[in-house]
Scaffold this active site. Structure first.
Site, PDB file in Angstrom:
ATOM      1  N   MET A 156      -2.192   4.811  -3.809  1.00  0.00           N
ATOM      2  CA  MET A 156      -2.959   5.718  -3.438  1.00  0.00           C
ATOM      3  C   MET A 156      -2.518   6.871  -3.382  1.00  0.00           C
ATOM      4  O   MET A 156      -2.158   7.710  -2.429  1.00  0.00           O
ATOM      5  CB  MET A 156      -3.493   5.305  -2.087  1.00  0.00           C
ATOM      6  CG  MET A 156      -4.635   4.230  -2.089  1.00  0.00           C
ATOM      7  SD  MET A 156      -4.919   3.437  -0.340  1.00  0.00           S
ATOM      8  CE  MET A 156      -3.514   2.332  -0.456  1.00  0.00           C
ATOM      9  N   GLY A 165      -5.560   1.628   7.710  1.00  0.00           N
ATOM     10  CA  GLY A 165      -5.895  -0.077   7.893  1.00  0.00           C
ATOM     11  C   GLY A 165      -6.691  -0.052   9.115  1.00  0.00           C
ATOM     12  O   GLY A 165      -7.021   0.901   9.913  1.00  0.00           O
ATOM     13  N   GLY A 166      -7.311  -1.342   9.181  1.00  0.00           N
ATOM     14  CA  GLY A 166      -7.928  -1.405  10.359  1.00  0.00           C
ATOM     15  C   GLY A 166      -9.461  -1.216  10.488  1.00  0.00           C
ATOM     16  O   GLY A 166     -10.241  -0.994  11.385  1.00  0.00           O
ATOM     17  N   GLY A 183      -6.760   4.907   2.922  1.00  0.00           N
ATOM     18  CA  GLY A 183      -5.860   5.764   3.599  1.00  0.00           C
ATOM     19  C   GLY A 183      -5.468   5.112   5.032  1.00  0.00           C
ATOM     20  O   GLY A 183      -4.278   5.209   5.574  1.00  0.00           O
ATOM     21  N   MET A 203     -12.521  -0.949  -3.471  1.00  0.00           N
ATOM     22  CA  MET A 203     -11.755  -0.670  -1.704  1.00  0.00           C
ATOM     23  C   MET A 203     -13.298  -1.068  -1.306  1.00  0.00           C
ATOM     24  O   MET A 203     -14.314  -0.562  -1.442  1.00  0.00           O
ATOM     25  CB  MET A 203     -11.710   0.761  -1.961  1.00  0.00           C
ATOM     26  CG  MET A 203     -10.375   0.908  -2.444  1.00  0.00           C
ATOM     27  SD  MET A 203      -8.987   0.080  -1.610  1.00  0.00           S
ATOM     28  CE  MET A 203      -9.188   0.654  -0.033  1.00  0.00           C
ATOM     29  N   GLY A 261      -4.956  -7.321   5.590  1.00  0.00           N
ATOM     30  CA  GLY A 261      -3.682  -6.718   6.697  1.00  0.00           C
ATOM     31  C   GLY A 261      -3.957  -7.308   8.092  1.00  0.00           C
ATOM     32  O   GLY A 261      -3.360  -8.254   8.379  1.00  0.00           O
ATOM     33  N   SER A 262      -4.529  -6.559   8.821  1.00  0.00           N
ATOM     34  CA  SER A 262      -4.767  -7.132  10.196  1.00  0.00           C
ATOM     35  C   SER A 262      -5.660  -8.378  10.453  1.00  0.00           C
ATOM     36  O   SER A 262      -5.440  -9.235  11.146  1.00  0.00           O
ATOM     37  CB  SER A 262      -5.668  -5.758  10.858  1.00  0.00           C
ATOM     38  OG  SER A 262      -7.096  -5.716  10.327  1.00  0.00           O
ATOM     39  N   ASP A 320       0.741  -1.310   0.061  1.00  0.00           N
ATOM     40  CA  ASP A 320       0.034  -0.105   0.043  1.00  0.00           C
ATOM     41  C   ASP A 320       0.896   1.097  -0.035  1.00  0.00           C
ATOM     42  O   ASP A 320       1.727   1.656   0.971  1.00  0.00           O
ATOM     43  CB  ASP A 320      -0.849   0.027   1.222  1.00  0.00           C
ATOM     44  CG  ASP A 320      -2.022  -0.923   1.145  1.00  0.00           C
ATOM     45  OD1 ASP A 320      -2.558  -1.011   0.156  1.00  0.00           O
ATOM     46  OD2 ASP A 320      -2.080  -1.763   1.994  1.00  0.00           O
ATOM     47  N   GLY A 355      -9.847  -3.902   2.262  1.00  0.00           N
ATOM     48  CA  GLY A 355     -10.553  -3.289   3.360  1.00  0.00           C
ATOM     49  C   GLY A 355     -11.281  -3.828   4.442  1.00  0.00           C
ATOM     50  O   GLY A 355     -12.587  -4.239   3.928  1.00  0.00           O
ATOM     51  N   GLY A 356     -10.811  -4.114   5.606  1.00  0.00           N
ATOM     52  CA  GLY A 356     -11.667  -4.845   6.573  1.00  0.00           C
ATOM     53  C   GLY A 356     -11.951  -6.318   6.089  1.00  0.00           C
ATOM     54  O   GLY A 356     -12.970  -6.878   6.632  1.00  0.00           O
TER      55      GLY A 356
END
Length: 252
Positions: free
Chosen positions: A101, A177-178, A175, A170, A226-227, A68, A205-206
């Protein structure tokens, strides 16, 4: 007259057989299953030991490594750029899947090519001539992708889909994470899948083990998390669940 008709029938039969054979060889749009591709986002990795974190993810089953890139202008966060990709390239043979981005993505194409990026995904909202950018990406030896913010109408990407390696939908505001997964973005994924069944569809995303099924059911086959991967106790198990979900919808 009868002889001529027989010859015509034979020719038609031969042509049909050849076409069937060719479709089998090429796979055809309907028979080609898109691959399930799991892409851990290194934004959630421990940057103090990024190379080893990436190696760990690949060993646990990651297909791509998602990078990212944020400029603090197009989005309010500032992350990494081509120098980090260049350093990482020395430590992995995995696909470096770069999501930019940034406000002027075209200016960074040569740098990311030299750094060793494999894909270059830019935001549709950030450019005035998407085809020009796509052409430049291909000329620099990378695979092009277009990303859409949650509020961007999905129809805006349709004119470019046939030129792309993937479309990134998206599922949070780009912009940071999390963030929480935006369920209402799933019809966008389904809309792309219905019109362009052979194009890879990425979600970002999420995305976690409890949201992956909505993504795969809608038609996404490239999964960024990610997370949902780095932040869980067993990242390998999380990636396995995600891949199984995508494969259950027909992906290879």
């Amino acid at each position: 007259m009868i002889l001529v008709m027989c010859v015509c029938v034979c020719v038609c039969v031969c042509v049909c057989v050849m076409l069937v054979f060719m479709c089998d060889e090429d796979g055809g749009a309907e028979s080609k299953a898109k691959k399930a591709i799991i892409c851990p986002s290194i934004l959630s990795a421990d940057f103090a030991r990024l190379a080893s974190e990436c190696s760990r993810m690949v060993d646990l089953g990651a297909d791509f490594l998602h990078v990212d890139v944020m400029d603090g202008h197009f989005v309010p966060n500032l992350t990494i750029g081509a120098p980090v990709v260049k350093s990482l390239r020395k430590h992995t043979k995995s696909v470096l899947d770069c999501h930019l981005m940034v406000s002027n993505p075209e200016q960074w194409i040569p740098d990311f090519n030299k750094a060793g990026a494999d894909t270059f995904c830019f935001h549709l909202e950030a450019v005035s001539d998407p085809l020009k950018v796509i052409k430049a990406i291909k000329q620099n030896g990378m695979k092009p992708g277009i990303a859409l913010k949650p509020d961007t109408p999905v129809s805006k990407v349709f004119p470019y889909c046939e030129h792309l390696h993937h479309v990134l939908v998206m599922t949070v505001e780009p912009g940071f994470g999390g963030q929480k997964f935006m369920w209402w973005t799933m019809p966008k994924v389904a809309g792309i899948c219905a019109r362009f069944p052979s194009v890879n569809i990425q979600v970002d995303g999420g995305v976690k083990t409890h949201t992956i099924h909505a993504c795969s059911k809608a038609g996404a086959n490239m999964i960024v998390s990610g997370s949902g991967i780095f932040g869980v106790e067993d990242p390998g198990k999380a990636m396995e669940i995600m891949k199984t979900s995508v494969c259950s919808q027909g992906a290879a």
